[in-house]
Write an enzyme that holds these catalytic residues in place. Structure first.
Site, PDB file in Angstrom:
ATOM      1  N   LYS A  61       0.920  -1.191  -0.135  1.00 16.15           N
ATOM      2  CA  LYS A  61      -0.098   0.055  -0.142  1.00 16.15           C
ATOM      3  C   LYS A  61       0.901   1.330  -0.130  1.00 16.15           C
ATOM      4  O   LYS A  61       0.205   2.296  -0.686  1.00 16.15           O
ATOM      5  CB  LYS A  61      -0.792   0.159   1.270  1.00 16.15           C
ATOM      6  CG  LYS A  61      -1.793  -1.127   1.100  1.00 16.15           C
ATOM      7  CD  LYS A  61      -2.692  -1.163   2.344  1.00 16.15           C
ATOM      8  CE  LYS A  61      -3.475  -2.455   2.410  1.00 16.15           C
ATOM      9  NZ  LYS A  61      -2.719  -3.703   2.767  1.00 16.15           N
ATOM     10  N   CYS A  82      -7.586  -6.722   7.008  1.00 18.09           N
ATOM     11  CA  CYS A  82      -7.688  -7.859   6.097  1.00 18.09           C
ATOM     12  C   CYS A  82      -8.477  -8.985   6.973  1.00 18.09           C
ATOM     13  O   CYS A  82      -8.281 -10.114   6.956  1.00 18.09           O
ATOM     14  CB  CYS A  82      -6.522  -8.247   5.468  1.00 18.09           C
ATOM     15  SG  CYS A  82      -5.120  -8.725   6.933  1.00 18.09           S
TER      16      CYS A  82
END
Length: 416
Positions: A253, A369
């Site tokens: 990311k 997640c």
């Protein structure tokens, strides 16, 4: 040969509670297995752990009342996995190889292994009759009953079934185009990539290991699940922004933020562990990222490092239970449920640091997640109640079966 390597990896897993991917990679590096044998070894290792509760349920009548060593149970588990789930491997080959492994290890139990496996092949599978619906899902999909009950409470029965079934499917091989070095259109012309289904930056690759390709090594592509690719775009960093990435490793990311900023502005990136920082540094070099300053540090103490209201945008991709990535990391299913309590406290503390460091009119994204609402929606609800000047701009949960991606949660907030 594949089975003996699978046996060693699984032994290490059950003895040391090692991470499957690390144990597998280390074992395969040392081996001289051909590609197809490496693939079979990988299938057996992941398949055995992915389906462990179903395997144990079927094995139990054949070892009931017997004292069976842990290493012999491991051998029986991987053998039953092959007999139950791999149709292309003859039964006699599975049994003979298991007996040979038992003999090579010096065990006086090859006759026992042979008898158990031959009895299993001769008899019908153990029935699930008498179990209630949630117990049946737990055994059939090898999810601990407490987890199935949690999913059922949070999402209902039908979604719980879909989540658990999807966890036992092969993960999609997805990459993200690195726009600092290549365009998506350019890579699609190569013929080995396909369009993704969820992220506009995604490329699907089904011709082997993407990490071994020139595209990856040259930094044109990086490995990242499609749902994970939505997080940086949700934060939407601008070229002049001063950005904080609080939990950076492995850098997927972070490097996506950099690409969106076209290597301009500045990103301060942190991870708690030095060895993970080195992994981020490797990815920064590979992908040609210039605007990231990465360092090891505890992000729960960043209030002590920076003045209040320092950053324009903050990404907090928080440590979590990982229930969205069970198809990639099936061993997570068997972690103690009490681990979530510590994670929730950590997530709340990280959010407090993010709030302190975010400028007025600044934007932050909290992501995980996992699909556990206690770590996601309920975490944000408590945070907003404590800080009414924070406004939720967009919140999204992606369940694994919706796009055959990882399960993911992300929430964009703005500070008043």
């Amino acid at each position: 040969m594949a089975r003996i390597h699978a046996y060693r990896i699984l032994n290490q897993y059950f003895e040391d509670e090692s991470f499957l991917n690390i144990a597998l990679n280390e074992e395969l590096k040392k081996s001289e297995l051909k590609r197809e044998d490496k693939d079979l070894c990988t299938t057996i290792v992941y398949g055995t752990i992915q389906n462990l509760l179903a395997i144990q349920y079927q094995l139990q009548p054949y070892i009931k009342g017997k004292r069976v060593k842990k290493k012999i149970k491991t051998l029986l588990y991987l053998s039953l996995y092959q007999l139950m789930y791999l149709d292309k491997i003859p039964e006699y080959a599975v049994i003979n190889e298991a007996v040979n492994i038992a003999k090579k290890q010096g065990y006086q139990t090859s006759k026992f292994v042979n008898a158990v496996l031959r009895n299993f092949v001769r008899n019908e599978r153990r029935s699930l009759e008498g179990l209630d619906e949630l117990e049946r899902i737990s055994i059939e999909t090898s999810h601990p009953l407490w987890m199935v009950k949690m999913f059922n409470k949070q999402y209902g029965l039908e979604k719980t079934k879909k989540i658990c079934l999807e966890d036992n499917t092969p993960p999609t091989r997805s990459g993200r185009v690195n726009t600092l070095k290549a365009s998506k259109e350019e890579l699609l012309k190569e013929g080995c990539f396909k369009e993704g289904t969820l992220s506009k930056d995604a490329l699907l690759y089904d011709k082997g290991n993407l990490a071994l390709t020139s595209y990856f090594k040259e930094g044109k592509v990086t490995i990242q699940d499609e749902s994970s690719q939505l997080v940086a775009r949700l934060l939407n960093p601008q070229k002049t922004d001063y950005v904080l990435d609080m939990c950076s490793a492995p850098g997927s990311k972070t490097t996506h933020l950099s690409a969106l900023m076209e290597n301009q502005g500045k990103i301060e990136a942190y991870d708690l562990y030095e060895h993970k920082v080195k992994l981020v540094e490797y990815n920064l070099r590979r992908l040609g990222v210039k605007n990231v300053h990465i360092q090891a540090g505890d992000s729960t103490k960043l209030k002590e490092v920076y003045p209040e209201k320092t950053f324009d945008r903050i990404l907090l991709d928080a440590p979590c239970s990982g229930f969205g990535v069970l198809k990639r990391k099936p061993e997570i299913k068997y972690h103690d449920s009490s681990i979530m309590d510590g994670l929730v406290s950590l997530q709340a503390l990280l959010l407090e640091n993010a709030y302190y460091l975010l400028k007025n009119d600044g934007t932050m994204v909290y992501s995980t997640c996992t699909i556990n609402k206690k770590e996601n929606e309920l975490m944000i609800q408590k945070f907003i109640e404590k800080h009414p000047d924070m406004e939720v701009v967009k919140q999204r949960t992606i369940l694994n079966y919706e796009y055959h991606t990882d399960g993911f949660f992300m929430c964009k907030m703005k500070k008043g």
